[in-house]
Design a protein around this motif. Structure first.
Motif: not given
Length: 296
Positions: A122-132, A219-227, A248-250
């Motif tokens: 639940a804590l992790l699900s709230d860590m979504k940035p705004s679209q802007e 291709e390089t940043f697709r995974t990073a942006f998805s995360f 480690k990343l969050a």
């Protein structure tokens, strides 16, 4: 074991031929190398004891948060275990902390695995940035990508200049060998030339890798942006290394957990701190007259 070391000591697998008895020193072969020359040198260092492999950490697929979540009372990382009950096995996280030799007030008190991990999700699900903010981060990544590509080209030019210096030094040592009549000096010069040849090979590989990215920006940043857009997607993966990567990343520090109150306010890593949705709050510029009440 000896046979394995023999294989790892052959530069043939890095794409080069080396046979001192036949006066062949690091000649590029026509076969496809299995590893880079730089990797080969690292293997040599490790075989000689100059480098040590990291100690394997305690990992447990049943308890991915073990060792990362700490007790809110004493700060000791929670352990975990399976407990046998009437209806089968039950999974728990618990504190075994003894700060300053005294048992923690929560010592031995357990928390159900599904409860703790459910609150974490639940804590992790709230860590979504705004679209802007997410689009702003994408623009920053694009600018950094362009800067890095330009730096790589400059690095390649610097390596080429260094390569010219190596070739000049090699020619100087060859001239010394032609003029020398002392076998000790000749052997020393030949050893130095061999070292320069190895440096040249390593520089050639670096030049081949500089200035051209192996993959495109997408291709390089697709995974990073998805995360960054939703770290919870990576957490629900079946692979333990993905879950460890999320931790480690969050987050920049261990999470503190209280049995009665849940997770304390987490210390998020810099990307998520910058992408917080509360940046969208209403902000205004300070007026020219300031914020203090006027005085006469």
């Amino acid at each position: 074991m000896q046979r394995i070391k023999e294989i790892l000591n052959r530069v043939l697998y890095a794409g080069y031929l080396d046979k001192p008895d036949w006066n062949i020193h690091l000649v590029r072969g026509h076969h496809e190398p299995l590893i880079s020359f730089e990797t080969y040198k690292k293997i040599q260092a490790r075989l000689k004891g100059e480098a040590k492999a990291p100690v394997r950490k305690d990992i447990n697929e049943d308890f991915p948060l073990r060792g990362f979540v700490a007790c809110a009372c004493c700060g000791t990382p929670l352990t975990a275990c399976w407990s046998r009950g009437r209806n089968g096995l039950h999974a728990y996280y618990l504190c075994h902390g003894k700060p300053n030799g005294t048992k923690c007030s929560q010592y031995g008190k357990s928390v159900r695995k599904d409860k703790l991990e459910g609150e974490f999700e639940a804590l992790l699900s709230d860590m979504k940035p705004s679209q802007e903010m997410f689009f702003l981060a994408a623009e920053i990544f694009t600018d950094l990508w362009n800067v890095r590509c330009n730096d790589a080209k400059q690095e390649a030019d610097a390596i080429r200049r260094s390569l010219i210096q190596i070739e000049r030094k090699t020619e100087q040592f060859l001239d010394r060998i032609a003029e020398a009549d002392n076998q000790i000096l000749i052997t020393a010069y030949e050893k130095k030339i061999r070292q320069l040849e190895e440096e040249k090979v390593a520089h050639d590989e670096k030049i081949a890798q500089c200035g051209r990215p192996l993959q495109s920006f997408d291709e390089t940043f697709r995974t990073a942006f998805s995360f960054l857009s939703n770290p919870h997607k990576l957490w629900v993966s079946d692979r333990l290394e993905h879950k460890r990567a999320v931790l480690k990343l969050a987050f920049s520090e261990r999470l503190r957990y209280c049995r009665n109150e849940g997770f304390r306010t987490p210390e998020k890593s810099l990307p998520f701190s910058l992408l917080e949705q509360n940046y969208r709050g209403s902000n205004e510029m300070v007026l020219l007259r300031g914020v203090e009440p006027p005085t006469y």
